[in-house]
Design an enzyme around this catalytic site. Structure first.
Site, short mmCIF file in Angstrom:
data_model
loop_
_atom_site.label_atom_id
_atom_site.label_comp_id
_atom_site.label_asym_id
_atom_site.label_seq_id
_atom_site.Cartn_x
_atom_site.Cartn_y
_atom_site.Cartn_z
CE LYS A 28 -2.49 2.57 2.91
NZ LYS A 28 -1.64 3.66 3.80
CG ASN A 29 2.36 2.79 3.35
OD1 ASN A 29 1.23 3.16 3.29
ND2 ASN A 29 2.88 3.28 4.84
NE ARG A 34 -0.08 12.76 6.12
CZ ARG A 34 -0.02 14.33 6.82
NH1 ARG A 34 -1.01 14.63 7.08
NH2 ARG A 34 1.20 14.42 6.86
CB CYS A 88 -5.64 6.65 9.65
SG CYS A 88 -5.93 4.85 9.13
NE ARG A 110 -1.45 10.72 8.98
CZ ARG A 110 -2.06 9.36 8.41
NH1 ARG A 110 -2.48 9.36 8.62
NH2 ARG A 110 -0.47 8.89 7.82
N PRO A 111 0.02 17.26 10.77
CG PRO A 111 1.84 18.77 11.61
CD PRO A 111 0.78 17.25 11.65
CB ILE A 112 1.03 19.12 4.81
CG1 ILE A 112 -0.13 20.19 5.03
CG2 ILE A 112 -0.18 17.94 5.32
CD1 ILE A 112 -0.61 20.53 3.51
CG ASP A 113 4.43 21.44 9.79
OD1 ASP A 113 4.11 20.25 9.68
OD2 ASP A 113 5.48 21.66 10.89
CG LEU A 114 7.67 18.62 8.74
CD1 LEU A 114 8.44 17.21 9.01
CD2 LEU A 114 8.82 19.46 9.25
CG ASP A 135 2.19 2.02 9.04
OD1 ASP A 135 2.46 2.49 9.83
OD2 ASP A 135 2.34 2.66 8.04
NE ARG A 155 -8.12 4.90 4.32
CZ ARG A 155 -6.96 5.88 5.32
NH1 ARG A 155 -7.60 5.91 6.24
NH2 ARG A 155 -6.07 6.71 4.10
C1 UD1 Z 1 3.41 7.52 5.79
C2 UD1 Z 1 2.49 5.97 5.87
C3 UD1 Z 1 1.85 5.92 7.36
C4 UD1 Z 1 3.25 5.79 8.49
C5 UD1 Z 1 4.13 6.95 8.15
C6 UD1 Z 1 5.40 6.34 9.28
C7 UD1 Z 1 1.82 6.40 3.43
C8 UD1 Z 1 0.45 6.21 2.59
N1 UD1 Z 1 1.34 6.53 4.65
O1 UD1 Z 1 2.91 8.10 6.53
O2 UD1 Z 1 1.38 4.77 6.72
O3 UD1 Z 1 2.41 5.24 10.00
O4 UD1 Z 1 4.11 7.43 7.21
O5 UD1 Z 1 5.97 5.95 8.82
O6 UD1 Z 1 3.65 6.10 3.18
N2 UD1 Z 1 4.55 15.30 10.28
C9 UD1 Z 1 4.61 16.75 11.07
N3 UD1 Z 1 4.33 17.44 9.68
C10 UD1 Z 1 4.46 17.08 7.98
C11 UD1 Z 1 4.29 16.08 7.84
C12 UD1 Z 1 4.81 15.23 8.83
O7 UD1 Z 1 4.19 17.49 11.56
O8 UD1 Z 1 4.51 18.39 7.23
C13 UD1 Z 1 4.75 14.24 11.43
C14 UD1 Z 1 3.55 13.81 11.52
O9 UD1 Z 1 2.40 14.33 12.47
C15 UD1 Z 1 3.52 12.56 12.01
C16 UD1 Z 1 5.13 12.32 11.78
O10 UD1 Z 1 5.31 13.29 11.37
O11 UD1 Z 1 3.43 12.74 13.60
C17 UD1 Z 1 5.56 11.48 11.18
O12 UD1 Z 1 4.56 11.33 10.22
P1 UD1 Z 1 5.22 10.76 7.98
O13 UD1 Z 1 6.81 10.61 8.30
O14 UD1 Z 1 5.20 12.30 7.07
O15 UD1 Z 1 3.74 10.34 7.70
P2 UD1 Z 1 2.96 10.17 6.43
O16 UD1 Z 1 4.02 10.39 5.33
O17 UD1 Z 1 1.79 10.81 7.18
#
Ligand code: UD1
Length: 416
Positions: free
Chosen positions: A22-23, A92, A116, A121-125, A305, A397
């Protein structure tokens, strides 16, 4: 909505072939939109997130044709640079379309992503990195409106090795002018998979799998033929299922090296594990052993996960184990439900203290997210009596017909 009905007490036994990841496939599907031509993907899992992503690709102008587990996507035409909020909120990973639309069309309009509910789960980065690369981002009526007419390669330093932010930067940089370096990049196998796919399409990416990725932007990417790698989380879930039911299983089409932490921990819990190049055999012990403290963390750490499924195994250990969840702050929602089944788990902040109990009993429980839902199914397989796990939609999912796979291994589980 669908629910699983499980009659517990049957050990998992037999052989199972693991599906495409999936990922792994989700960023590859987004990357297809960066290419112009025809891409053929093999080993596609039939899961809800894949079908949703195909819908997004079609909305953007792609033609999608399924033939068994192979999908052919013609991405010659891009008819839109906007993605409706409904699609984005369901998933996401749709935020990756921001990178590909900007890479291909130099503009994008996209809502905030969903997925989920396992934390903020912000997208600031993602946004910080994009701004550094010259993208102008405005928020209008809940949509992110992005102007990428001046995108250039830059040095990006991620504050956290986010999987999604690393993938999004790779996607944007693949077609940006100049050289991009991503420092503190995520090292997950899915990042390596994205690099392999992009390079097959004509991109110039190297370093994936380390914390520093280099991308030399190119003008055009072409279609290719590619086979999706096996799902390490699906594989880990079935191994946990065998461990908790005193079972014995053989998994085919797996990559043991990508699952090292989970295999080591299952060994510590008393399971006998044998590895082939693309196979794993597991025999459960009579009694699960408690394990030393687990911290979830970015790869190669213990995958978040797999935390709910592994915690479920430890509920039946002959002693106390501790798991700290360091990646997502709200990923303990399965604990209350496990306790309804007789588990003894206390939570202190981001740490769970799991005291092994003699047995779990069947109960009416509710999945709150994808992996938490899978964990409750595993608990149901081991519990005495009948368990009903509500909210099958979360599990669907990320797992293709999990009930059929488990049934083929001897479990009594039905989707209704
Ligand atoms: C991906 C995986 C998910 C897995 C996660 C961590 C997919 C589709 N999903 O999710 O199954 O659990 O990696 O291995 O591949 N964060 C911020 N700001 C950002 C982005 C992330 O603060 O802009 C934080 C998130 O809130 C979280 C952490 O960073 O606490 C890890 O998130 P991230 O590695 O980005 O996970 P996803 O890509 O959403």
């Amino acid at each position: 909505m669908g629910r699983y009905r499980i009659e517990g007490g049957y050990p998992l036994k037999g052989t199972l072939t693991i599906r495409g990841s999936k990922n792994g496939i989700l960023p590859v599907l987004a990357a297809v939109m960066l290419t112009e031509g025809e891409t053929i993907l093999h080993q596609c899992p039939f899961i809800a997130d894949v079908f949703l992503t195909m819908e997004v690709l079609e909305q953007l102008g792609c033609r999608v044709k399924w033939q068994g587990r192979t999908v052919t996507i013609d991405s010659q035409n891009c008819i839109s640079t906007a993605i409706d909020s409904k699609s984005v909120q369901k998933m996401r990973s749709s935020i990756l379309f921001m990178g590909v639309l900007l890479g291909r069309c130099r503009e994008a309009k996209i809502g905030y992503p969903g997925g989920c509910e396992i934390g903020m789960r912000p997208i600031d980065l993602h946004l910080k990195a994009f701004r550094k690369m010259g993208v102008k981002i405005k928020e209008e009526k809940g949509l992110l409106c992005c102007d990428g007419s001046r995108i250039v390669g830059k040095k990006i330093n991620l504050d956290f090795p986010s999987v999604g932010a690393t993938e999004n930067c790779m996607l944007l940089a693949a077609k940006a002018k100049g050289h991009t370096t991503i420092y503190n990049a995520a090292c997950e196998p899915e990042i390596v998979e994205l690099q392999t796919f992009l390079n097959k399409c004509g991109a110039k990416v190297k370093g994936a799998g380390t914390d520093c990725i280099h991308i030399e932007g190119v003008k055009k990417l072409h279609g290719t033929e590619y086979s999706i790698a096996p799902d390490r989380i699906e594989a880990g879930t079935f191994l946990c299922g065998a461990a908790i039911t005193k079972g014995e299983i053989q998994l085919k089409n797996v990559c043991p090296n990508a699952m090292r932490q989970v295999l080591l921990r299952l060994g510590e819990a008393g399971c006998v594990i044998k590895e082939g190049k693309e196979e794993i055999y597991l025999k459960a012990p009579e009694k699960i052993l408690p394990v030393s403290k687990i911290h979830t963390g970015p790869y190669p750490g213990f995958p978040t996960d797999m935390q709910p499924q592994f915690m479920t195994v430890l509920t039946l250990a002959g002693g106390t184990s501790i798991i700290s969840e360091t990646v997502f702050e709200a990923r303990f929602k399965h604990i209350g439900e496990l306790c309804r089944m007789g588990a003894d788990i206390a939570v202190e902040g981001q740490t769970a203290i799991i005291k092994g109990v003699k047995k779990l009993h069947g109960a009416y429980v509710s999945g709150k997210d994808l992996r938490g839902g899978a964990a409750l199914i595993l608990a149901g397989l081991a519990a005495e009596g009948e368990t009903v796990v509500e909210n099958a939609c979360y599990v669907q999912r990320g797992y293709e017909q999990i009930e059929k796979s488990l049934f083929s291994l001897g479990a009594k589980i039905f989707l209704e």
